[in-house]
Design an enzyme around this catalytic site. Structure first.
Site, PDB file in Angstrom:
ATOM      1  CG  ASP A  87      -2.227  -0.552   1.082  1.00 38.67           C
ATOM      2  OD1 ASP A  87      -2.681  -0.589  -0.064  1.00 38.67           O
ATOM      3  OD2 ASP A  87      -2.826  -0.969   2.079  1.00 38.67           O
TER       4      ASP A  87
HETATM    5  C1  GLC Z   1      -1.719  -3.662   5.340  1.00 38.86           C
HETATM    6  C2  GLC Z   1      -2.916  -3.718   4.439  1.00 38.86           C
HETATM    7  C3  GLC Z   1      -2.703  -4.627   3.276  1.00 38.86           C
HETATM    8  C4  GLC Z   1      -1.412  -4.326   2.595  1.00 38.86           C
HETATM    9  C5  GLC Z   1      -0.267  -4.313   3.565  1.00 38.86           C
HETATM   10  C6  GLC Z   1       1.022  -3.877   2.924  1.00 38.86           C
HETATM   11  O1  GLC Z   1      -1.583  -4.871   6.003  1.00 38.86           O
HETATM   12  O2  GLC Z   1      -4.054  -4.118   5.161  1.00 38.86           O
HETATM   13  O3  GLC Z   1      -3.764  -4.524   2.368  1.00 38.86           O
HETATM   14  O4  GLC Z   1      -1.210  -5.264   1.597  1.00 38.86           O
HETATM   15  O5  GLC Z   1      -0.551  -3.413   4.601  1.00 38.86           O
HETATM   16  O6  GLC Z   1       1.064  -2.524   2.647  1.00 38.86           O
HETATM   17  C1  GLC Z   2      -0.741   2.625   5.719  1.00 36.54           C
HETATM   18  C2  GLC Z   2       0.027   1.456   6.273  1.00 36.54           C
HETATM   19  C3  GLC Z   2      -0.249   0.195   5.495  1.00 36.54           C
HETATM   20  C4  GLC Z   2      -1.724  -0.006   5.351  1.00 36.54           C
HETATM   21  C5  GLC Z   2      -2.432   1.251   4.840  1.00 36.54           C
HETATM   22  C6  GLC Z   2      -3.913   1.022   4.868  1.00 36.54           C
HETATM   23  O1  GLC Z   2      -0.329   2.896   4.426  1.00 36.54           O
HETATM   24  O2  GLC Z   2       1.407   1.677   6.274  1.00 36.54           O
HETATM   25  O3  GLC Z   2       0.340  -0.890   6.160  1.00 36.54           O
HETATM   26  O4  GLC Z   2      -1.949  -1.037   4.473  1.00 36.54           O
HETATM   27  O5  GLC Z   2      -2.108   2.344   5.644  1.00 36.54           O
HETATM   28  O6  GLC Z   2      -4.674   2.111   4.547  1.00 36.54           O
END
Ligand code: GLC
Ligand code: GLC
Length: 814
Positions: free
Chosen positions: A487
């Protein structure tokens, strides 16, 4: 150092010290009514949606942390001394404190000043209420007069609004009290048909429903004025802060025990029967009273608790293993499966790190959560899959999240996370392999929930597939969109405005930045889809999926390989991300794990080299780091990943979710030693002895463990709600122990450490129980099966004859 111990027999973690490094929590409820409960009775409850149907209030990030809960006070009416048997909020020096977190229940016990107290908190199956079964025993030689006070603080339903909109909230709170039951009915006068109730099994000496009357002005929950005084004032809340408190007086002889039951629940009335009499504004309580009466009865409560235990025995009984490693056994047989239920239910919405306000169910997350859950309650997995598919967009893309109450896509977050659509295929493939329920593919499912747009589920997969082919970048790799699995790798974001959301900001046209990760995901999904198409008699389509997968694999070889490992991406300028050429972020874990998992590089040595690189550059004693070197500053063209200080979260934290991809990759190249070694490094039970460093619960996975660039290397954060649960469960059971549901039967292909002489497992699969014994006769991973004593070709145990319910499988590894 430890703060408790595992009681594997009872499937409990027993905390023996209340001041754990962080609140160590558990979940109550596993269907519609849920609660979070900490080891000191903190936490909150809700019905289905932690934001929109919140029953009780919680104070996030407070001092002391974990404030707001299911608090009971005991008071010695002779001395006036009072204390909390769950330690918080009064924090007395309790004797024999234990908190047993079990499967769907928590029991907190303690003794103070000769009085023993035990509270068992749980949610009965198929009911929308929680029970606090409270027993008190007098270990004094005398006969004390005791007062017991219960307390909860109602949340005004919408937890977001509750925490912000005081100009309204302070005027709308309403309650009714009838027959000792406190009913919370804020907003019931208008559009809500639901209310909450808080009941007690004993005759009351008093009650309170207005917080200020109970706590007193300028006081806290540690010293409520009413408890100090020993008397409640029968306050009736009009506005301000409705709460519930009961007062019960008890005289206990020496060694006498008495039981009290408190019930907190949620109830809905039919719209046309809201009031009784209908012309009044009085709550119609007719439909709820029988439920309350039933569970204020100790015998029913005992049965409900027994049923809950049996329910979990049944679920966990589906897959039980006996390996030489106690941590493997404990996680597979109990806690990892249990955590999979929690992630399936909660997605990323409600934990001590997720406020329950912000996030709905993620498309990508929920599809992955299914992987570890589908064997337990396939019918619910099916329903979830169909709900998810219904939020898919006609383009094949998907809303990134949806709200569980409405099941509608969340417009605030929107779409364009270009990995999303493929997870649907992987989720569905897992469901099909587990159940053999091919009928699901014909279910008519709309796009974006639009009536009339229904197509068979199978067509949705084709849209997912096509979505990527319609969005290829300059190198022929998939365009990344807002982000892929990571993300925080926001290659089209270019945000320089403070506070702007990295997730929803896009400043580039998105035609350049490409993701090697999505390429690997596409290859895997396309091959899964081909398997499905084959079996559906769509040979041509299957050919096409395979051909596109092969083409993409080729592209990855050409443009996604950096010499010693797989590249991660190309940025908006067409520059490499995750390459030797980069100053920072030279190597990323995601593509190493996922490319190999998808089968890329297995035949040309790249897989081995990628795994060597992971071991050399990313592996630490606490797990495998997401990327190296960590980003030391903010890069406009990379986005949120570089916003985190080095060593945390996506910026070189140990993001436990993707460690299992590397473990699976190691099994794919036959390296059971390393696969299991990586497994053990992040296994929470194996980390229990370093609890003061790890800090999170030793019975569940955390999303992240601080990486080696962080000053707190080894410290975990964001426990419970993480894709780590499902992926580790699948990795250990399906790839390391190698017991893998497949279309034609159960496949058994262990890739276990060389030092293991074997292991045993029982797996219920499509109504048949397989008793599996694996024995090592040589150092490799070749399998020879005997099914019911008869040698069997290959590694897939064929389905037995109709009516046969038990199958014995002996596996020899050479
Ligand atoms: C969080 C989110 C997931 C994403 C991950 C890596 O766990 O819930 O959707 O893949 O972060 O950024
Ligand atoms: C932030 C976090 C990530 C998560 C995302 C969800 O980017 O670092 O882990 O998946 O929020 O919105």
């Amino acid at each position: 150092m430890k703060y408790g111990y595992f009681d594997d027999e009872n499937r409990e973690y027993v905390i023996t010290q209340p001041d754990t490094p962080l609140p160590w929590i558990n979940y109550l409820g596993c269907q519609a009514y849920f609660g979070i409960i900490s080891n000191t009775a903190g936490g909150y409850s809700f019905y289905r949606d932690a934001r929109l149907r919140r029953l009780t209030r919680y104070r996030y990030n407070n001092v002391p942390y974990d404030l707001g809960g299911r608090y009971i006070y005991l008071r010695d009416d002779e001395s006036g001394e009072f204390w909390s048997p769950s330690w918080q909020p009064t924090r007395h020096d309790l004797k024999n404190y234990t908190c047993r977190h079990g499967l769907g229940y928590t029991i907190i016990e303690s003794r103070y000043s000769g009085i023993e107290a035990r509270t068992n908190y749980f949610v009965p199956l198929d009911e929308d209420l929680e029970i606090w079964r409270f027993t008190v025993t007098n270990r004094r030689k005398t006969r004390p007069s005791l007062s017991i006070f219960s307390s909860i603080e109602f949340c005004l339903w919408d937890a977001q609004d509750d925490a912000t909109n005081f100009q309204r909230n302070f005027s709308i709170g309403e309650v009714e009290i009838e027959g000792g039951v406190i009913y919370h009915k804020t907003e019931y006068r208008e559009r809500r048909n639901h209310f909450a109730f808080f009941a007690c099994s004993r005759e009351l000496a008093g009650f309170d429903t207005q917080r200020e009357a109970f706590v007193g002005a300028y006081r806290g929950w540690d010293k409520p004025a009413a408890v100090e005084r020993g008397r409640l004032s029968n306050s009736v809340a009009h506005g301000w802060a409705p709460m519930g408190a009961h007062h019960v007086k008890l005289d206990l002889g020496p060694d006498e025990t008495q039981e009290l039951i408190f019930l907190l629940g949620y109830h809905e009335n039919p719209a046309e029967q809201k009031f009784d009499p209908p012309t009044s504004q009085t709550l119609n309580k007719k439909t709820v009273k029988p439920i309350i009466a039933k569970y204020l009865n100790g015998a029913h409560v005992a049965t409900a608790f027994e049923n809950l235990r049996q329910y979990w025995d049944g679920l966990l009984g589906i897959c039980q293993v006996e390996t030489p490693d106690v941590h493997t056994n404990r996680m597979v047989n109990i806690w990892n499966a249990y955590q999979c239920m929690a992630t399936f239910n909660m997605s990323r919405s409600a934990s001590f790190y997720e406020s329950g306000i912000g996030r709905g169910l993620g498309f990508r997350d929920s599809n992955q959560d299914l992987l570890g859950f589908v064997h337990m309650v396939p019918a619910r997995a099916r329903e979830r899959l169909l709900d998810l598919a219904a939020t898919q967009l006609p383009t094949g893309g998907a809303y990134h999240q949806y709200q569980p109450l409405t099941k509608r896509g969340n417009n605030d977050v929107g779409s364009n996370f270009n990995d999303d659509p493929h997870w649907l295929i992987l989720g569905a493939a897992a469901y099909l392999k587990e159940t053999g329920d091919w009928g699901i593919l014909d279910e008519p499912i709309p796009y974006d929930n639009v009536l009339g747009s229904e197509q068979p589920l199978y067509e949705h997969f084709q849209h997912s597939f096509q979505y990527t082919l319609d969005r290829l970048g300059p190198h022929g790799l998939p365009l990344i969109g807002r982000a892929d699995w990571n993300d925080c790798l926001n290659l089209n974001c270019f945000s320089d405005t403070p506070g702007e959301s990295f997730q929803t900001t896009t400043n580039k046209d998105g035609r350049a930045a490409e993701s090697v990760f999505i390429a690997a995901l596409f290859v895997l999904a396309a091959r899964e889809l081909a398997e499905i198409a084959q079996r559906r008699g769509r040979k041509d389509e299957a050919q096409r999926y395979l051909a596109e997968a092969a083409k993409m694999e080729d592209t990855v070889r050409k443009h996604g390989w950096d010499g010693e490992w797989f590249l991660r991406a190309y940025d908006d300028f067409g520059r490499k991300v995750g390459s030797q050429e980069c100053a920072e972020g030279k190597i990323f874990i995601e593509t190493q794990g996922f490319c190999v998992l998808a089968g890329i590089g297995l035949d040309d040595g790249r897989a081995q080299r990628a795994m060597e690189s992971v071991s050399k550059h990313l592996a630490t004693e606490h797990g495998i780091i997401l990327q190296q070197p960590a980003y030391s500053k903010y890069y406009l063209e990379l986005g949120e990943i570089s916003s985190y200080p080095p060593g945390y979260k996506e910026n070189a934290g140990i993001f436990c979710h993707n460690n299992p991809w590397v473990m699976i990759a190691e099994t794919r190249i036959g390296n059971g030693d390393r696969a299991h070694d990586y497994y053990a490094r992040i296994n929470p039970s194996a980390r229990e002895p370093i609890s003061e460093l790890h800090r999170c619960e030793p019975y569940v996975y955390a999303q992240m463990i601080a990486g080696r660039d962080a000053p707190t290397h080894g410290e975990a954060k964001n426990s419970w709600l993480t894709g780590t649960a499902a992926w580790n469960y699948c990795t250990i059971t399906q790839w390391i122990l190698g017991i893998r549901p497949f279309y034609e039967g159960l496949e058994i292909r262990p890739v276990v450490p060389k030092s293991w002489r074997g292991f045993k497992a029982t797996r219920r699969f499509r109504g048949v129980t397989y008793h599996i014994t694996v024995e090592r006769a040589g150092p490799g991973n070749q399998v020879a099966l005997r099914v019911n004593g008869v040698p069997s070709e290959g590694a897939v145990v064929p389905a037995p004859a109709e009516g046969q319910r038990e199958v014995t499988v002996d596996v020899t590894l050479t």
